[in-house]
Design a protein around this motif. Structure first.
Motif, mmCIF file in Angstrom:
data_model
loop_
_atom_site.group_PDB
_atom_site.id
_atom_site.type_symbol
_atom_site.label_atom_id
_atom_site.label_comp_id
_atom_site.label_asym_id
_atom_site.label_seq_id
_atom_site.Cartn_x
_atom_site.Cartn_y
_atom_site.Cartn_z
ATOM 1 N N LYS A 166 0.843 -1.194 0.000
ATOM 2 C CA LYS A 166 0.000 0.000 0.000
ATOM 3 C C LYS A 166 0.880 1.245 0.000
ATOM 4 O O LYS A 166 1.872 1.306 0.723
ATOM 5 N N ILE A 167 0.500 2.250 -0.796
ATOM 6 C CA ILE A 167 1.315 3.452 -0.877
ATOM 7 C C ILE A 167 0.931 4.505 0.156
ATOM 8 O O ILE A 167 1.611 5.501 0.292
ATOM 9 N N GLY A 168 -0.131 4.267 0.899
ATOM 10 C CA GLY A 168 -0.576 5.233 1.898
ATOM 11 C C GLY A 168 -0.563 4.648 3.299
ATOM 12 O O GLY A 168 0.086 3.642 3.574
ATOM 13 N N ASN A 169 -1.308 5.296 4.172
ATOM 14 C CA ASN A 169 -1.428 4.849 5.564
ATOM 15 C C ASN A 169 -2.287 3.593 5.650
ATOM 16 O O ASN A 169 -3.172 3.364 4.820
ATOM 17 N N PHE A 170 -2.048 2.805 6.693
ATOM 18 C CA PHE A 170 -2.888 1.633 6.957
ATOM 19 C C PHE A 170 -4.288 2.098 7.298
ATOM 20 O O PHE A 170 -4.484 3.030 8.078
ATOM 21 N N ILE A 171 -5.286 1.443 6.707
ATOM 22 C CA ILE A 171 -6.685 1.683 7.075
ATOM 23 C C ILE A 171 -7.309 0.328 7.412
ATOM 24 O O ILE A 171 -6.896 -0.706 6.866
ATOM 25 N N PRO A 172 -8.299 0.320 8.320
ATOM 26 C CA PRO A 172 -8.870 -0.946 8.795
ATOM 27 C C PRO A 172 -9.422 -1.852 7.686
ATOM 28 O O PRO A 172 -9.422 -3.075 7.834
ATOM 29 N N GLU A 173 -9.847 -1.295 6.577
ATOM 30 C CA GLU A 173 -10.394 -2.103 5.489
ATOM 31 C C GLU A 173 -9.376 -3.099 4.931
ATOM 32 O O GLU A 173 -9.752 -4.143 4.394
ATOM 33 N N TYR A 174 -8.103 -2.780 5.052
ATOM 34 C CA TYR A 174 -7.073 -3.681 4.538
ATOM 35 C C TYR A 174 -7.113 -5.037 5.238
ATOM 36 O O TYR A 174 -6.804 -6.066 4.643
ATOM 37 N N LYS A 175 -7.482 -5.036 6.507
ATOM 38 C CA LYS A 175 -7.570 -6.286 7.263
ATOM 39 C C LYS A 175 -8.619 -7.221 6.648
ATOM 40 O O LYS A 175 -8.364 -8.405 6.443
ATOM 41 N N GLY A 176 -9.780 -6.694 6.334
ATOM 42 C CA GLY A 176 -10.843 -7.513 5.748
ATOM 43 C C GLY A 176 -10.444 -8.102 4.413
ATOM 44 O O GLY A 176 -10.715 -9.276 4.119
ATOM 45 N N LYS A 177 -9.789 -7.311 3.600
ATOM 46 C CA LYS A 177 -9.326 -7.790 2.297
ATOM 47 C C LYS A 177 -8.310 -8.914 2.477
ATOM 48 O O LYS A 177 -8.377 -9.943 1.800
ATOM 49 N N MET A 178 -7.384 -8.741 3.422
ATOM 50 C CA MET A 178 -6.368 -9.771 3.648
ATOM 51 C C MET A 178 -7.006 -11.048 4.198
ATOM 52 O O MET A 178 -6.634 -12.151 3.797
ATOM 53 N N GLU A 179 -7.961 -10.915 5.104
ATOM 54 C CA GLU A 179 -8.649 -12.099 5.631
ATOM 55 C C GLU A 179 -9.329 -12.869 4.499
ATOM 56 O O GLU A 179 -9.288 -14.100 4.462
ATOM 57 N N PHE A 180 -9.946 -12.145 3.578
ATOM 58 C CA PHE A 180 -10.578 -12.761 2.410
ATOM 59 C C PHE A 180 -9.544 -13.544 1.603
ATOM 60 O O PHE A 180 -9.751 -14.716 1.260
ATOM 61 N N TYR A 181 -8.411 -12.912 1.306
ATOM 62 C CA TYR A 181 -7.358 -13.582 0.549
ATOM 63 C C TYR A 181 -6.876 -14.845 1.265
ATOM 64 O O TYR A 181 -6.699 -15.894 0.636
ATOM 65 N N LEU A 182 -6.664 -14.750 2.566
ATOM 66 C CA LEU A 182 -6.158 -15.898 3.315
ATOM 67 C C LEU A 182 -7.172 -17.043 3.321
ATOM 68 O O LEU A 182 -6.795 -18.216 3.196
ATOM 69 N N GLU A 183 -8.452 -16.728 3.467
ATOM 70 C CA GLU A 183 -9.493 -17.774 3.425
ATOM 71 C C GLU A 183 -9.483 -18.494 2.082
ATOM 72 O O GLU A 183 -9.551 -19.727 2.017
ATOM 73 N N VAL A 184 -9.389 -17.719 0.995
ATOM 74 C CA VAL A 184 -9.393 -18.321 -0.340
ATOM 75 C C VAL A 184 -8.133 -19.158 -0.548
ATOM 76 O O VAL A 184 -8.201 -20.292 -1.052
ATOM 77 N N LEU A 185 -6.977 -18.623 -0.157
ATOM 78 C CA LEU A 185 -5.734 -19.379 -0.300
ATOM 79 C C LEU A 185 -5.801 -20.695 0.473
ATOM 80 O O LEU A 185 -5.423 -21.749 -0.042
#
Length: 137
Positions: free
Chosen positions: A41-60
């Motif tokens: 990410k080129i900006g600051n961490f925002i809480p939405e990034y967590k949900g996206k990563m959880e989605f990726y990890l579930e699919v993987l």
């Protein structure tokens, strides 16, 4: 990141029904025996990034990892992070997700200069490559 990582792909495509999703970097850690998804990410961490990563990890974990491998790990790398926001965001997650920040600099560290070719050498190789490509056109 060490020599235990193997590169799987960049912009690694996940297909769910008729939708496509792309993980910035997908690595495999040989010692941990698991996939490692990295989002840049080129900006600051925002809480939405967590949900996206959880989605990726579930699919993987469900569709990509092999039966003898451990569950996947996620790393979100941001320009900046607020520790409190990260802690609140990850507090309820039961998945292994880490958040790191990076710094950019316009100066190349002295130790790296000797490992890279000079700009003139790069220019010469590009010129040679372009001349070589033109031979076949």
């Amino acid at each position: 990141m060490g020599n235990q990582f193997a590169f799987i792909g960049n912009q690694y495509k996940l297909e769910i029904d008729d939708n496509e999703y792309f993980i910035d970097l997908l690595l495999y850690h040989r010692q941990l025996k698991c996939l490692v998804a990295i989002e840049l990410k080129i900006g600051n961490f925002i809480p939405e990034y967590k949900g996206k990563m959880e989605f990726y990890l579930e699919v993987l974990n469900d569709k990509v990892k092999l039966p003898d491998e451990n569950n996947s790990i996620g790393i979100i790398i941001c320009k900046e992070k607020n520790r409190t926001v990260v802690e609140y965001s990850l507090k309820t997650s039961n998945m292994p997700i880490g958040v790191a920040s990076y710094k950019t600099t316009s100066k190349l560290p002295k130790d790296y200069k000797k490992l890279l070719p000079a700009s003139t050498e790069i220019a010469e190789k590009i010129d040679l490559l372009l001349k070589y490509d033109n031979v076949y056109e």
